[in-house]
Write a protein that holds these residues in place. Sequence first.
Motif, PDB file in Angstrom:
ATOM      1  N   GLY A  94      59.487  82.950  57.948  1.00 35.47           N
ATOM      2  CA  GLY A  94      59.574  82.378  59.288  1.00 35.47           C
ATOM      3  C   GLY A  94      60.044  83.393  60.315  1.00 35.47           C
ATOM      4  N   VAL A  95      61.060  84.169  59.970  1.00 38.31           N
ATOM      5  CA  VAL A  95      61.564  85.189  60.887  1.00 38.31           C
ATOM      6  C   VAL A  95      60.516  86.281  61.108  1.00 38.31           C
ATOM      7  CG1 VAL A  95      63.284  87.034  61.114  1.00 38.31           C
ATOM      8  CG2 VAL A  95      63.994  84.740  60.427  1.00 38.31           C
ATOM      9  N   LEU A  96      59.805  86.652  60.059  1.00 42.19           N
ATOM     10  CA  LEU A  96      58.756  87.671  60.177  1.00 42.19           C
ATOM     11  C   LEU A  96      57.640  87.209  61.118  1.00 42.19           C
ATOM     12  CD1 LEU A  96      57.575  90.388  59.037  1.00 42.19           C
ATOM     13  CD2 LEU A  96      56.349  88.945  57.414  1.00 42.19           C
ATOM     14  N   ILE A  97      57.220  85.968  60.990  1.00 43.47           N
ATOM     15  CA  ILE A  97      56.165  85.440  61.867  1.00 43.47           C
ATOM     16  C   ILE A  97      56.663  85.359  63.312  1.00 43.47           C
ATOM     17  CG2 ILE A  97      54.749  83.404  62.359  1.00 43.47           C
ATOM     18  CD1 ILE A  97      53.700  84.931  60.018  1.00 43.47           C
ATOM     19  N   ILE A  98      57.906  84.927  63.513  1.00 45.93           N
ATOM     20  CA  ILE A  98      58.458  84.867  64.871  1.00 45.93           C
ATOM     21  C   ILE A  98      58.540  86.262  65.468  1.00 45.93           C
ATOM     22  CG2 ILE A  98      60.548  84.391  66.214  1.00 45.93           C
ATOM     23  CD1 ILE A  98      61.041  82.025  64.319  1.00 45.93           C
ATOM     24  N   ALA A  99      59.037  87.231  64.714  1.00 48.57           N
ATOM     25  CA  ALA A  99      59.161  88.599  65.222  1.00 48.57           C
ATOM     26  C   ALA A  99      57.796  89.186  65.562  1.00 48.57           C
ATOM     27  CB  ALA A  99      59.878  89.471  64.195  1.00 48.57           C
ATOM     28  N   ALA A 100      56.806  88.954  64.714  1.00 46.77           N
ATOM     29  CA  ALA A 100      55.461  89.460  64.984  1.00 46.77           C
ATOM     30  C   ALA A 100      54.877  88.817  66.242  1.00 46.77           C
ATOM     31  CB  ALA A 100      54.557  89.205  63.786  1.00 46.77           C
ATOM     32  N   THR A 101      55.098  87.534  66.415  1.00 50.31           N
ATOM     33  CA  THR A 101      54.591  86.840  67.597  1.00 50.31           C
ATOM     34  C   THR A 101      55.260  87.350  68.866  1.00 50.31           C
ATOM     35  OG1 THR A 101      54.168  84.866  66.277  1.00 50.31           O
ATOM     36  CG2 THR A 101      54.270  84.573  68.660  1.00 50.31           C
ATOM     37  N   LEU A 102      56.572  87.519  68.829  1.00 49.72           N
ATOM     38  CA  LEU A 102      57.270  88.018  70.013  1.00 49.72           C
ATOM     39  C   LEU A 102      56.857  89.443  70.347  1.00 49.72           C
ATOM     40  CD1 LEU A 102      60.831  86.525  69.490  1.00 49.72           C
ATOM     41  CD2 LEU A 102      59.013  85.729  71.011  1.00 49.72           C
ATOM     42  N   ARG A 103      56.658  90.267  69.336  1.00 53.45           N
ATOM     43  CA  ARG A 103      56.200  91.640  69.571  1.00 53.45           C
ATOM     44  C   ARG A 103      54.797  91.629  70.189  1.00 53.45           C
ATOM     45  NH1 ARG A 103      56.805  96.973  68.246  1.00 53.45           N
ATOM     46  NH2 ARG A 103      58.708  96.820  67.065  1.00 53.45           N
ATOM     47  N   LEU A 104      53.959  90.745  69.711  1.00 51.78           N
ATOM     48  CA  LEU A 104      52.593  90.630  70.215  1.00 51.78           C
ATOM     49  C   LEU A 104      52.566  90.120  71.657  1.00 51.78           C
ATOM     50  CD1 LEU A 104      49.494  90.598  69.435  1.00 51.78           C
ATOM     51  CD2 LEU A 104      49.850  88.201  68.901  1.00 51.78           C
TER      52      LEU A 104
END
Length: 124
Positions: A94-104
Motif C-alpha cells: 500500500g505504501v509503495l503504491i501511494i509513493a509511486a502515485t505521488l511521485r507520478l
Amino acid sequence: MAELPAAMGLMVGVIGVTLAVGTFFSVRFPYSVPDGITRGVAPGQAGIAYLGMLVTLLTSALLVMPIIAVSIWLHTMHDAAALWLLVPIGAAYGVLIIAATLRLLASSFLKRLPEILHAVSKPF
C-alpha cells in the motif's frame, strides 16, 4: 482465527491502493461536490463523477490482485504463522503504491492546480 492476519494485511493493502487510485483520479479528473447532502455533484458533472468512481473501483480491484495472490499462496502453506507475513506485505504494498502515485502526480498536480481549483469551485 487464522484468517485474522490475512484480513488485516488485505485491508491495509486495499486502503493504500484505494487512497492512491483516488488521489490519481482526483488530480486527473476533478469535479465539485456540494456542501449539502441533497445532491451528489454539481449539475452537469454527474457523468464524470460516476465514471471516476467506476474506474477507481475497477483500477483498485486490479491493483489489489497481487496481495490477494500472496494471500492465497500463504493460505496453501497450511501454516497459520505464515499468514502474519501478509500484514507487513500489505502495508508495504500500500505504501509503495501511494509513493509511486505521488511521485507520478507531483509535477502534474502543480501544473494543473488552477484547472483543479476552477473545477472544484463551480457554483451550484
